[in-house]
Design a protein around this motif. Structure first.
Motif, PDB file in Angstrom:
ATOM      1  N   ASN A  35       0.847  -1.195   0.000  1.00 21.38           N
ATOM      2  CA  ASN A  35       0.000   0.000   0.000  1.00 21.38           C
ATOM      3  C   ASN A  35       0.881   1.243   0.000  1.00 21.38           C
ATOM      4  O   ASN A  35       1.870   1.318   0.722  1.00 21.38           O
ATOM      5  CB  ASN A  35      -0.909   0.006   1.230  1.00 21.38           C
ATOM      6  N   GLU A  36       0.513   2.223  -0.814  1.00 17.69           N
ATOM      7  CA  GLU A  36       1.315   3.439  -0.941  1.00 17.69           C
ATOM      8  C   GLU A  36       0.454   4.694  -0.844  1.00 17.69           C
ATOM      9  O   GLU A  36      -0.673   4.732  -1.339  1.00 17.69           O
ATOM     10  CB  GLU A  36       2.051   3.461  -2.282  1.00 17.69           C
ATOM     11  N   VAL A  37       1.007   5.678  -0.186  1.00 21.12           N
ATOM     12  CA  VAL A  37       0.393   7.009  -0.142  1.00 21.12           C
ATOM     13  C   VAL A  37       1.419   7.985  -0.703  1.00 21.12           C
ATOM     14  O   VAL A  37       2.534   8.091  -0.202  1.00 21.12           O
ATOM     15  CB  VAL A  37       0.012   7.419   1.289  1.00 21.12           C
ATOM     16  N   LYS A  85      -2.249  14.529  -3.470  1.00 20.34           N
ATOM     17  CA  LYS A  85      -2.207  13.244  -2.778  1.00 20.34           C
ATOM     18  C   LYS A  85      -2.864  12.150  -3.619  1.00 20.34           C
ATOM     19  O   LYS A  85      -3.871  12.378  -4.286  1.00 20.34           O
ATOM     20  CB  LYS A  85      -2.923  13.359  -1.433  1.00 20.34           C
ATOM     21  N   THR A  87      -3.419   7.579  -3.410  1.00 18.60           N
ATOM     22  CA  THR A  87      -3.161   6.313  -2.726  1.00 18.60           C
ATOM     23  C   THR A  87      -3.323   5.155  -3.701  1.00 18.60           C
ATOM     24  O   THR A  87      -4.102   5.240  -4.650  1.00 18.60           O
ATOM     25  CB  THR A  87      -4.125   6.111  -1.538  1.00 18.60           C
ATOM     26  N   GLU A  88      -2.558   4.091  -3.456  1.00 13.00           N
ATOM     27  CA  GLU A  88      -2.620   2.901  -4.299  1.00 13.00           C
ATOM     28  C   GLU A  88      -2.419   1.653  -3.466  1.00 13.00           C
ATOM     29  O   GLU A  88      -1.748   1.689  -2.431  1.00 13.00           O
ATOM     30  CB  GLU A  88      -1.540   2.933  -5.395  1.00 13.00           C
ATOM     31  N   SER A  89      -2.979   0.539  -3.929  1.00  9.78           N
ATOM     32  CA  SER A  89      -2.767  -0.753  -3.298  1.00  9.78           C
ATOM     33  C   SER A  89      -2.552  -1.779  -4.397  1.00  9.78           C
ATOM     34  O   SER A  89      -3.345  -1.870  -5.338  1.00  9.78           O
ATOM     35  CB  SER A  89      -3.976  -1.141  -2.435  1.00  9.78           C
TER      36      SER A  89
END
Length: 315
Positions: A35-37, A85, A87-89
């Motif tokens: 997971n990335e922010v 911003k 987010t990714e998973s």
């Protein structure tokens, strides 16, 4: 890192990034996903000035204003920034395939490794050659916009499920499962990010694993034979036998009547001995072979070609 750089570049091309930008890529590795922010902080005064700059047409300024409206504001050392911003998973497989343009990334549940070159990375993403700071193609497409990495600062954090035992970064004082890295575009042209929760791994051992996984020996043609042609047959055939290559999952047998292989055909097989059919009778053919395997990241790795062999088919 590659993903956050792509975001920076996209924002830069849209906004004509000449002011200061601070970026963050916070990676959390779980049992099944990564997971990335992502954050990109751009100076508020600079971005506001761009939205009114007559250098850009109405559509571009409208896009800037719309982007500003969707951003939050934050402060660093008394300076106000707009924050972009995302987010990714991803699964481990998808993440590895995305990160591994040059086969220089290794990510697992207990280890994170990435070797990256900023200029090469930007070159791959933008598709241009030359220096990062000034690209004629970018100027032609985006109204004279230059991308200056000297004013971009990157921050990367990796968080694992277990305590980090080895890293070339700085382990977080408040969380032994988290490591931090910083990258200054004005000083650093490349970066190596390494962290692991596995005591068996070192930076050197991971780099060795990657290097070995990305290599495969080339085949050697042991024998090539022209087969007998049946009386009523209009076509000929040959049999090619090669020496097996350690780790090879498949072989590509390429053949052509042209010594330079400008016009050729290929046959893929897992076997080290194959028969190539439907060839013209009484003609000279050239044959060469290369081996294939899948590396640790799920990408195909090809060997160099074997030496070329020639043979004349039967009448």
């Amino acid at each position: 890192m590659r993903k956050i750089l792509s975001i920076i570049i996209v924002v830069a091309m849209i906004l004509g990034l000449c002011g200061c930008s601070i970026t963050y890529d916070n990676v959390t590795i779980t049992k099944d996903t990564i997971n990335e922010v992502f954050y990109v902080d751009i100076e508020k005064d600079y971005l506001d000035s761009l939205s009114k700059n007559p250098k850009y047409d109405t559509e571009v300024r409208a896009s800037i204003i719309a982007m500003i409206a969707a951003m939050d504001t934050v402060e660093h050392d008394g300076v106000t920034y707009y924050r972009y911003k995302r987010t990714e998973s991803n699964s481990f497989e998808d993440y590895m395939l995305d990160m591994n343009d040059n086969n220089t990334a290794y990510v697992s549940q207990d280890t994170y490794y990435l070797k990256t070159d900023v200029d090469a990375m930007g070159e791959r993403i933008l598709g241009y050659n030359g220096t990062i700071k000034k690209r004629e193609s970018a100027q032609a497409s985006y109204g004279g916009i230059d991308i200056d990495y000297s004013k971009v600062k990157l921050n990367e954090s990796i968080t694992f499920t277990n305590n980090i035992v080895k890293t070339n970064g700085t382990i977080d004082k408040n969380n032994s499962k988290k490591v931090n890295f910083s990258f200054d575009g004005s000083k650093d042209k490349s970066a190596v990010i390494f962290a692991t929760t596995n005591k068996k791994y070192t930076l050197a051992s991971i780099e060795k694993t990657i290097a070995l996984s990305n290599k495969i020996g080339k085949p050697k043609i042991k024998k090539i034979k022209a087969n007998k042609v049946k009386k009523k047959s209009k076509k000929a055939s040959i049999t090619v036998k090669i020496k097996k290559v350690k780790g090879a999952e498949e072989y590509c047998y390429e053949y052509s009547r042209d010594k330079k292989f400008d016009s050729s055909q290929s046959k893929y097989s897992k076997k080290s001995k194959i028969k190539i059919n439907k060839l013209k009778k009484n003609k000279k053919y050239y044959v060469r072979v290369f081996a294939l395997k899948t590396n640790y990241a799920g990408e195909s790795i090809d060997s160099k070609y074997s030496k070329t062999k020639s043979i004349k088919t039967k009448k």
